[in-house]
Design a protein around this motif. Structure first.
Motif, short mmCIF file in Angstrom:
data_model
loop_
_atom_site.label_atom_id
_atom_site.label_comp_id
_atom_site.label_asym_id
_atom_site.label_seq_id
_atom_site.Cartn_x
_atom_site.Cartn_y
_atom_site.Cartn_z
N TYR A 63 -3.66 0.14 -2.67
CA TYR A 63 -4.10 -0.88 -1.72
C TYR A 63 -2.95 -1.62 -1.49
O TYR A 63 -2.36 -2.21 -2.42
N GLY A 64 -2.18 -1.74 -0.38
CA GLY A 64 -1.12 -2.60 -0.02
C GLY A 64 0.20 -1.82 -0.58
O GLY A 64 1.24 -2.50 -0.57
N ALA A 65 -0.04 -0.54 -1.13
CA ALA A 65 1.36 -0.04 -1.95
C ALA A 65 1.77 -1.28 -3.02
O ALA A 65 2.75 -1.56 -3.00
N THR A 66 0.69 -1.71 -3.85
CA THR A 66 1.21 -3.29 -4.37
C THR A 66 1.39 -3.02 -5.78
O THR A 66 0.76 -2.21 -6.65
N LEU A 67 2.63 -3.70 -6.00
CA LEU A 67 2.96 -3.86 -7.56
C LEU A 67 2.23 -4.69 -8.45
O LEU A 67 1.80 -6.00 -7.72
N VAL A 68 1.62 -4.31 -9.35
CA VAL A 68 0.70 -5.03 -10.29
C VAL A 68 1.27 -5.62 -11.44
O VAL A 68 0.56 -6.26 -12.20
N LEU B 227 3.32 -11.13 -11.15
CA LEU B 227 1.91 -11.82 -11.16
C LEU B 227 0.97 -10.90 -10.18
O LEU B 227 1.46 -10.24 -9.46
N SER B 228 -0.35 -10.91 -10.67
CA SER B 228 -1.21 -9.85 -10.18
C SER B 228 -2.54 -10.54 -9.99
O SER B 228 -2.98 -11.46 -10.71
N LEU B 229 -3.60 -9.77 -9.58
CA LEU B 229 -4.88 -10.32 -9.49
C LEU B 229 -5.78 -9.12 -10.25
O LEU B 229 -5.40 -8.23 -10.52
N PRO B 230 -7.02 -10.04 -10.69
CA PRO B 230 -7.88 -8.98 -11.68
C PRO B 230 -8.45 -7.80 -11.21
O PRO B 230 -8.87 -6.77 -11.99
N ASP B 231 -8.83 -7.61 -9.92
CA ASP B 231 -9.42 -6.48 -9.38
C ASP B 231 -9.24 -6.22 -7.75
O ASP B 231 -8.71 -7.11 -7.18
N LEU B 232 -9.66 -5.29 -7.54
CA LEU B 232 -9.48 -4.72 -6.05
C LEU B 232 -10.24 -5.88 -4.94
O LEU B 232 -9.49 -6.06 -4.23
N ARG C 124 -0.54 -12.09 -0.84
CA ARG C 124 0.16 -10.82 -0.49
C ARG C 124 1.02 -10.34 -1.94
O ARG C 124 2.19 -9.90 -1.98
N TYR C 125 0.40 -10.68 -2.98
CA TYR C 125 0.97 -10.41 -4.43
C TYR C 125 1.61 -8.71 -4.44
O TYR C 125 0.68 -7.94 -4.48
N GLY C 126 2.74 -8.65 -4.76
CA GLY C 126 3.51 -7.45 -4.86
C GLY C 126 3.29 -6.29 -3.83
O GLY C 126 3.57 -5.18 -4.05
N ALA C 127 2.76 -6.66 -2.60
CA ALA C 127 2.48 -5.76 -1.58
C ALA C 127 3.68 -5.49 -0.61
O ALA C 127 4.60 -6.28 -0.67
#
Length: 376
Positions: free
Chosen positions: A47-52, A68-73, A82-85
């Motif tokens: 999703y978003g080719a996002t680095l987590v 920094l990232s978020l706990p779930d989809l 837009r974390y890591g996206a």
């Protein structure tokens, strides 16, 4: 969804693929975990080719996640952070929500302030990218692909984009490699919106206070009250944007505020500035070294891009809880978004973002991690 079956043999390469959930639209999303011979881990989702996550070593050899990232989809679908996206088609602002290329006017989607930004309202960071995993002698990783049809976000030209995440096998380094082609004359500006705290993703404001930034940038883009470049490139000498000899972002934020850190329209002061690197345009070179003196973790940034958007997460307010269970605070991390300058299509004097049929856009940014020797 991966195009490479990941079984026992693939797992031996250092690639693990795990289910991550299903979007509100019913699209399955996977999580990829890369681990190299040194123990560095790089984690991202479709999703978003996002680095987590990126687990790197401190001066004692202890590894911690610095992304920094978020706990779930569901949290990623909801956030505007837009974390890591991957950001596209055009990262940053375009003034008056439009531009002219070869005599043709292109009108884009305007936000409430009349500015186009980051591909809204249908940005790349809110899409599920196709993925192909790979392993070669020097690296492991994945190639993400996205087809952007003609008229997508109102931009002309059908575009095929690939973004490669590559973790080197024998060093603490990962690379982001961008490629794109277009069927019609258009503009393009891709970046990754990852937030770092080298003391650990949950280290927050206190962790940022021990960071030191050295950035090889001698000019910055002057902006108007809407944060849109005016077209003037000013020297950083004598301003809080001069990091050529090194300095602390946190210390400068605590100092009496003056332009260009003073926010327009009574907004939050802080760093959200485009710095133009001193290197030759197009050259792949080291542009920054960022070190956390407390943990000893150091990050070098190498890129072929001409500029960076330096952002001190001024909009965080502690309400959005990260994957560590801690609310992310203002000035508690930084983004270092290598890219072309915002609003370049409206400023012929800026490095060009035009892409024509028959041309191939190529760009690489590398993050190289190391650690200082233990204190005695």
């Amino acid at each position: 969804m991966s195009l490479l079956a990941v079984g026992t043999a693939a797992a031996a390469t250092g690639i693990r693929v795990q289910p991550y959930g299903v979007t509100a639209k019913g699209e399955p999303v996977e999580r990829v975990v890369l681990e190299n011979a040194r123990g560095m881990r790089l984690v991202y989702i479709d999703y978003g080719a996002t680095l987590v996550a990126a687990d790197v070593a401190d001066r004692h050899g202890k590894r911690r996640n610095v992304v920094l990232s978020l706990p779930d989809l569901a949290a990623f679908e909801k956030t505007r952070g837009r974390y890591g996206a991957i950001i596209g088609r055009y990262a940053g602002r375009i003034g008056n929500a439009g531009y002219t290329l070869d005599g043709k006017r292109v009108s884009l989607h305007a936000n409430s302030r009349g500015v186009f930004i980051h591909g809204d309202p249908d940005p790349y960071d809110k899409r599920v990218w196709r993925r192909q995993d790979f392993a070669d002698r020097a690296s492991i990783g994945s190639i993400y692909r996205l087809h952007s049809p003609d008229g997508d976000q109102n931009f002309p030209g059908a575009m095929d984009i690939s973004v490669t995440y590559r973790l080197l096998r024998d060093s603490d380094e990962f690379r982001i490699e961008y490629r794109a082609v277009s069927s019609a004359p258009t503009v393009l500006n891709l970046t990754n919106h990852v937030y770092f705290n080298l003391g650990g993703a949950a280290a927050g404001v206190e962790g940022m206070q021990t960071h030191r930034f050295q950035i090889d940038a001698d000019r910055y883009a002057e902006t108007d009250a809407l944060r849109v470049p005016t077209g003037v490139l000013r020297g950083v000498a004598g301003t809080p944007l001069d990091f050529r000899a090194g300095g602390s972002v946190s210390a400068r934020l605590r100092a009496p505020q003056d332009t260009p850190l003073q926010a327009p329209n009574g907004g939050l002061a802080g760093y959200d500035h485009s710095l133009l690197f001193s290197k030759k345009d197009g050259a792949y070179a080291r542009v920054a070294t960022i070190a956390d003196t407390a943990s000893g973790t150091r990050m070098e940034v190498w890129t072929s891009e001409p500029s960076v958007q330096l952002y001190s997460v001024n909009g965080f307010d502690g309400k959005e809880v990260g994957s560590e269970g801690v609310g992310y605070q203002r000035y508690g991390a930084f983004a270092f978004e290598t890219q072309h300058l915002p609003d370049s299509p409206n400023h012929p004097e800026f490095p060009s973002t035009a892409l024509y049929p028959g041309q191939r856009f190529e760009s690489t940014t590398s993050f190289r991690f190391s650690a200082t020797a233990p204190r005695r």
